[in-house]
Design an enzyme around this catalytic site. Structure first.
Site, PDB file in Angstrom:
ATOM      1  N   TYR A  18       0.837  -1.203   0.000  1.00 59.93           N
ATOM      2  CA  TYR A  18       0.000   0.000   0.000  1.00 59.93           C
ATOM      3  C   TYR A  18       0.872   1.253   0.000  1.00 59.93           C
ATOM      4  O   TYR A  18       0.625   2.197  -0.752  1.00 59.93           O
ATOM      5  CB  TYR A  18      -0.945  -0.014   1.212  1.00 59.93           C
ATOM      6  CG  TYR A  18      -1.926   1.115   1.209  1.00 59.93           C
ATOM      7  CD1 TYR A  18      -3.074   1.071   0.421  1.00 59.93           C
ATOM      8  CD2 TYR A  18      -1.711   2.255   1.976  1.00 59.93           C
ATOM      9  CE1 TYR A  18      -3.980   2.118   0.399  1.00 59.93           C
ATOM     10  CE2 TYR A  18      -2.613   3.309   1.966  1.00 59.93           C
ATOM     11  CZ  TYR A  18      -3.736   3.233   1.174  1.00 59.93           C
ATOM     12  OH  TYR A  18      -4.623   4.288   1.142  1.00 59.93           O
ATOM     13  N   HIS A  22       1.355   4.235  -3.051  1.00 62.19           N
ATOM     14  CA  HIS A  22       1.131   5.665  -2.823  1.00 62.19           C
ATOM     15  C   HIS A  22       2.399   6.500  -2.959  1.00 62.19           C
ATOM     16  O   HIS A  22       2.322   7.729  -2.997  1.00 62.19           O
ATOM     17  CB  HIS A  22       0.440   5.880  -1.473  1.00 62.19           C
ATOM     18  CG  HIS A  22      -1.011   5.583  -1.560  1.00 62.19           C
ATOM     19  ND1 HIS A  22      -1.494   4.294  -1.477  1.00 62.19           N
ATOM     20  CD2 HIS A  22      -2.082   6.380  -1.781  1.00 62.19           C
ATOM     21  CE1 HIS A  22      -2.806   4.323  -1.637  1.00 62.19           C
ATOM     22  NE2 HIS A  22      -3.194   5.573  -1.822  1.00 62.19           N
ATOM     23  N   TYR A  41      -4.564  17.307   0.349  1.00 64.01           N
ATOM     24  CA  TYR A  41      -4.935  15.917   0.634  1.00 64.01           C
ATOM     25  C   TYR A  41      -3.723  15.138   1.115  1.00 64.01           C
ATOM     26  O   TYR A  41      -2.695  15.108   0.451  1.00 64.01           O
ATOM     27  CB  TYR A  41      -5.507  15.303  -0.642  1.00 64.01           C
ATOM     28  CG  TYR A  41      -6.026  13.891  -0.542  1.00 64.01           C
ATOM     29  CD1 TYR A  41      -6.454  13.334   0.650  1.00 64.01           C
ATOM     30  CD2 TYR A  41      -6.118  13.116  -1.687  1.00 64.01           C
ATOM     31  CE1 TYR A  41      -6.943  12.040   0.705  1.00 64.01           C
ATOM     32  CE2 TYR A  41      -6.613  11.822  -1.643  1.00 64.01           C
ATOM     33  CZ  TYR A  41      -7.015  11.290  -0.445  1.00 64.01           C
ATOM     34  OH  TYR A  41      -7.495  10.005  -0.387  1.00 64.01           O
ATOM     35  N   TRP A  76      -8.282   3.010 -10.334  1.00 62.58           N
ATOM     36  CA  TRP A  76      -7.521   3.138  -9.079  1.00 62.58           C
ATOM     37  C   TRP A  76      -8.285   2.511  -7.914  1.00 62.58           C
ATOM     38  O   TRP A  76      -7.739   1.739  -7.137  1.00 62.58           O
ATOM     39  CB  TRP A  76      -7.205   4.610  -8.797  1.00 62.58           C
ATOM     40  CG  TRP A  76      -6.416   4.808  -7.529  1.00 62.58           C
ATOM     41  CD1 TRP A  76      -6.917   5.083  -6.290  1.00 62.58           C
ATOM     42  CD2 TRP A  76      -5.001   4.707  -7.375  1.00 62.58           C
ATOM     43  NE1 TRP A  76      -5.893   5.183  -5.377  1.00 62.58           N
ATOM     44  CE2 TRP A  76      -4.707   4.957  -6.024  1.00 62.58           C
ATOM     45  CE3 TRP A  76      -3.951   4.455  -8.258  1.00 62.58           C
ATOM     46  CZ2 TRP A  76      -3.413   4.957  -5.518  1.00 62.58           C
ATOM     47  CZ3 TRP A  76      -2.656   4.456  -7.758  1.00 62.58           C
ATOM     48  CH2 TRP A  76      -2.396   4.698  -6.401  1.00 62.58           C
TER      49      TRP A  76
END
Length: 118
Positions: A18, A22, A41, A76
């Site tokens: 993960y 990212h 964000y 995504w």
């Protein structure tokens, strides 16, 4: 501007993958997020997989709807869904738990400054 904080649970056995995903988000996904109102964000990940997200947006509902219209978002979200626990049939970008904001320094400072000025 609406401040949104949310939480999800990443599967503990998928944490490293993960994080790798990212570290190199697809450029067209980054552009779509920016264009649809996902500003400032950030994602924060605890060692046990607790994921906290934060963003600022004029409207969370409009930002989510804007992303739903982008083909890149469907790809995504489809790839990211396997990383999370307890999503059910929801995609990660709509299946998260929004946390209630109970304190914001600048809001209270502004109120305190106005009260003191009277």
């Amino acid at each position: 501007m609406q401040r949104v904080c949310f939480q999800l649970q990443v599967r503990p056995d998928r944490l490293e993958e993960y994080k790798r995903r990212h570290a190199a988000v697809w450029p067209d996904m980054l552009r779509a997020l920016h264009e649809t109102g996902w500003h400032n964000y950030s994602l924060f990940l605890r060692r046990d997989g607790l994921l906290i997200g934060y963003l600022e947006t004029p409207s969370l509902e409009q930002a989510q709807a804007g992303m739903a219209a982008h083909e890149v978002n469907a790809r995504w979200q489809g790839e990211m869904a396997e990383f999370f626990e307890d999503l059910g049939e929801s995609a990660p970008d709509v299946g998260f738990l929004v946390l209630e904001e109970i304190f914001h320094l600048e809001d209270q400072l502004g109120t305190a400054d106005q009260t003191e000025a009277k």
